[in-house]
Design a protein around this motif. Structure first.
Motif, mmCIF file in Angstrom:
data_model
loop_
_atom_site.group_PDB
_atom_site.id
_atom_site.type_symbol
_atom_site.label_atom_id
_atom_site.label_comp_id
_atom_site.label_asym_id
_atom_site.label_seq_id
_atom_site.Cartn_x
_atom_site.Cartn_y
_atom_site.Cartn_z
ATOM 1 N N LEU A 142 0.825 -1.210 0.000
ATOM 2 C CA LEU A 142 0.000 0.000 0.000
ATOM 3 C C LEU A 142 0.860 1.262 0.000
ATOM 4 O O LEU A 142 0.587 2.214 -0.743
ATOM 5 C CB LEU A 142 -0.926 -0.005 1.218
ATOM 6 C CG LEU A 142 -1.869 1.189 1.372
ATOM 7 C CD1 LEU A 142 -2.804 1.282 0.170
ATOM 8 C CD2 LEU A 142 -2.673 1.068 2.672
ATOM 9 N N VAL A 143 1.911 1.264 0.819
ATOM 10 C CA VAL A 143 2.805 2.423 0.867
ATOM 11 C C VAL A 143 3.511 2.602 -0.476
ATOM 12 O O VAL A 143 3.604 3.723 -1.001
ATOM 13 C CB VAL A 143 3.838 2.258 2.003
ATOM 14 C CG1 VAL A 143 4.917 3.340 1.902
ATOM 15 C CG2 VAL A 143 3.153 2.327 3.358
ATOM 16 N N PHE A 144 3.992 1.497 -1.037
ATOM 17 C CA PHE A 144 4.683 1.570 -2.333
ATOM 18 C C PHE A 144 3.766 2.137 -3.418
ATOM 19 O O PHE A 144 4.164 3.041 -4.170
ATOM 20 C CB PHE A 144 5.180 0.177 -2.729
ATOM 21 C CG PHE A 144 5.773 0.113 -4.105
ATOM 22 C CD1 PHE A 144 7.055 0.580 -4.342
ATOM 23 C CD2 PHE A 144 5.046 -0.405 -5.169
ATOM 24 C CE1 PHE A 144 7.616 0.528 -5.618
ATOM 25 C CE2 PHE A 144 5.590 -0.461 -6.444
ATOM 26 C CZ PHE A 144 6.881 0.004 -6.661
ATOM 27 N N LEU A 145 2.542 1.613 -3.500
ATOM 28 C CA LEU A 145 1.605 2.089 -4.523
ATOM 29 C C LEU A 145 1.255 3.555 -4.304
ATOM 30 O O LEU A 145 1.147 4.331 -5.267
ATOM 31 C CB LEU A 145 0.342 1.230 -4.512
ATOM 32 C CG LEU A 145 0.507 -0.223 -4.969
ATOM 33 C CD1 LEU A 145 -0.815 -0.979 -4.821
ATOM 34 C CD2 LEU A 145 0.996 -0.278 -6.416
ATOM 35 N N SER A 146 1.057 3.952 -3.050
ATOM 36 C CA SER A 146 0.707 5.345 -2.745
ATOM 37 C C SER A 146 1.817 6.298 -3.183
ATOM 38 O O SER A 146 1.554 7.328 -3.825
ATOM 39 C CB SER A 146 0.442 5.508 -1.247
ATOM 40 O OG SER A 146 -0.658 4.725 -0.820
ATOM 41 N N VAL A 147 3.054 5.945 -2.849
ATOM 42 C CA VAL A 147 4.189 6.801 -3.205
ATOM 43 C C VAL A 147 4.381 6.839 -4.720
ATOM 44 O O VAL A 147 4.630 7.906 -5.298
ATOM 45 C CB VAL A 147 5.472 6.307 -2.510
ATOM 46 C CG1 VAL A 147 6.691 7.096 -2.997
ATOM 47 C CG2 VAL A 147 5.342 6.440 -0.999
ATOM 48 N N ILE A 156 6.409 15.928 -5.958
ATOM 49 C CA ILE A 156 6.174 16.454 -4.603
ATOM 50 C C ILE A 156 5.153 15.627 -3.825
ATOM 51 O O ILE A 156 5.396 15.283 -2.662
ATOM 52 C CB ILE A 156 5.753 17.939 -4.670
ATOM 53 C CG1 ILE A 156 6.918 18.781 -5.198
ATOM 54 C CG2 ILE A 156 5.317 18.438 -3.291
ATOM 55 C CD1 ILE A 156 6.597 20.248 -5.373
ATOM 56 N N PRO A 157 3.989 15.245 -4.395
ATOM 57 C CA PRO A 157 3.060 14.387 -3.656
ATOM 58 C C PRO A 157 3.684 13.050 -3.267
ATOM 59 O O PRO A 157 3.408 12.517 -2.186
ATOM 60 C CB PRO A 157 1.893 14.194 -4.629
ATOM 61 C CG PRO A 157 1.942 15.381 -5.511
ATOM 62 C CD PRO A 157 3.395 15.684 -5.673
ATOM 63 N N GLY A 158 4.532 12.507 -4.134
ATOM 64 C CA GLY A 158 5.200 11.252 -3.809
ATOM 65 C C GLY A 158 6.119 11.386 -2.617
ATOM 66 O O GLY A 158 6.147 10.525 -1.731
ATOM 67 N N VAL A 159 6.869 12.494 -2.565
ATOM 68 C CA VAL A 159 7.759 12.747 -1.429
ATOM 69 C C VAL A 159 6.949 12.952 -0.160
ATOM 70 O O VAL A 159 7.282 12.412 0.904
ATOM 71 C CB VAL A 159 8.651 13.980 -1.703
ATOM 72 C CG1 VAL A 159 9.472 14.335 -0.464
ATOM 73 C CG2 VAL A 159 9.571 13.720 -2.890
ATOM 74 N N TYR A 160 5.871 13.740 -0.271
ATOM 75 C CA TYR A 160 5.025 13.996 0.894
ATOM 76 C C TYR A 160 4.457 12.700 1.467
ATOM 77 O O TYR A 160 4.502 12.465 2.678
ATOM 78 C CB TYR A 160 3.886 14.942 0.510
ATOM 79 C CG TYR A 160 2.893 15.144 1.637
ATOM 80 C CD1 TYR A 160 3.167 16.025 2.675
ATOM 81 C CD2 TYR A 160 1.680 14.439 1.658
ATOM 82 C CE1 TYR A 160 2.259 16.204 3.715
ATOM 83 C CE2 TYR A 160 0.782 14.613 2.693
ATOM 84 C CZ TYR A 160 1.070 15.493 3.711
ATOM 85 O OH TYR A 160 0.183 15.653 4.744
ATOM 86 N N LEU A 161 3.944 11.844 0.590
ATOM 87 C CA LEU A 161 3.360 10.586 1.052
ATOM 88 C C LEU A 161 4.437 9.658 1.620
ATOM 89 O O LEU A 161 4.201 8.957 2.603
ATOM 90 C CB LEU A 161 2.630 9.906 -0.107
ATOM 91 C CG LEU A 161 1.326 10.558 -0.544
ATOM 92 C CD1 LEU A 161 0.803 9.919 -1.828
ATOM 93 C CD2 LEU A 161 0.268 10.451 0.556
ATOM 94 N N GLY A 162 5.608 9.653 0.996
ATOM 95 C CA GLY A 162 6.684 8.799 1.483
ATOM 96 C C GLY A 162 7.091 9.145 2.901
ATOM 97 O O GLY A 162 7.299 8.256 3.744
#
Length: 294
Positions: A142-147, A156-162
């Motif tokens: 789930l974390v991988f897919l979200s990032v 930027i959204p990928g970094v924020y979620l990570g």
């Protein structure tokens, strides 16, 4: 008598780094015994699969990379190579995901055991790891897919979620939340502290990266020597070392070391979680007050 590390308290960047190594110094014997006993076989499996991929890639390029046309039998051999490489590659990915999830689970439940009992109780740690195995696998995916989805739309959204989801596993362990609830709770905890968490993870990542580079130095040196020798002789540099057993030995050592160093990052994220939890909920202070009033 050794005083146990107090986990449930606020920490700045320096204290998070210091207490990470304090935990390892206090519990290194019992911790690494449990870690390598229960995670070590997975690390070894993943490492060997990665090494075999390197070896297979070298064989494919060496045998069929000449650029000339291939006979029917040679073309069939190429297809067999590619099929074998794909199967091993898929197994390597699956093994890496399982190793990643089990590593985090083992480290965090060791910390929880120290928080609850003052020492690492192996039987309890292993029991909790087994109970939450699929939850940790699901959370990892789930974390991988979200990032990845966040990074596709914009970096930027990928970094924020990570950064935000880096504490999801700690929430699952120390709050005993299911995956979806822990996912949502991460966004509550990170409020007003995202930049501090980001800075902390960057510093820890740099420290772990520098340490990991030390184990990669022999491979880097071998690559430089090969490149210089090829330039001097006027030939093409050999970038594939899968058939060089000295290089592959260094590769195995550096890969195992990278998994061991990952422990530092996991412990640090747990301390980041406790810092955020104390900031929002004052859990440690409330427990101290209850103990004084008891």
């Amino acid at each position: 008598m050794r005083q146990n590390l107090q986990f449930k308290k606020s920490r700045d960047l320096g204290e998070i780094i210091t207490d990470t190594f304090t935990f390892l110094r206090h519990h290194y014997k019992s911790f690494f015994t449990v870690f390598f006993k229960h995670v070590g076989p997975l690390i070894l499996l993943t490492t060997l699969l990665s090494a075999y991929l390197q070896y297979s890639a070298t064989g494919l390029v060496t045998d069929f990379g000449g650029g000339s046309s291939l006979s029917a039998s040679a073309s069939l051999d190429v297809m067999n190579y590619i099929a074998e490489f794909s199967i091993v590659g898929l197994l390597n990915i699956l093994a890496a995901v399982v190793t990643y999830a089990v590593s985090i689970s083992c480290v965090l439940y060791c910390i929880k055991s120290v928080v609850d009992h003052g020492e690492i109780q192996e039987i309890e740690v292993v029991q909790q790891m087994r109970q939450k195995f699929w939850a940790f696998i699901g959370a990892s995916i789930l974390v991988f897919l979200s990032v990845m989805i966040g990074a596709i739309f914009c970096v930027i959204p990928g970094v924020y979620l990570g950064i935000t989801l880096s504490i999801i596993f700690s929430v699952m362990v120390f709050k005993d939340m299911p995956v979806i609830d822990a996912y949502s709770y991460c966004f509550q905890l990170i409020k007003q502290n995202w930049w501090m968490t980001f800075l902390t993870l960057i510093v820890i990542g740099l420290l772990v990266g520098i340490a990991g580079t030390i184990f990669q130095l022999p491979m880097i040196i071998m690559g430089v020597i090969e490149g210089v020798s090829s330039v001097q002789s006027g030939g093409e540099p050999d970038v594939y070392f899968g058939d060089n057993w000295l290089y592959m030995s260094f590769f195995v050592i550096s890969t195992i070391a990278s998994y061991a160093l990952q422990v530092i990052t996991i412990i640090s994220t747990a301390l980041i979680y406790f810092n955020l939890d104390e900031f929002h909920n004052n859990t440690g202070q409330l427990e101290q007050i209850e103990e004084l009033g008891a």
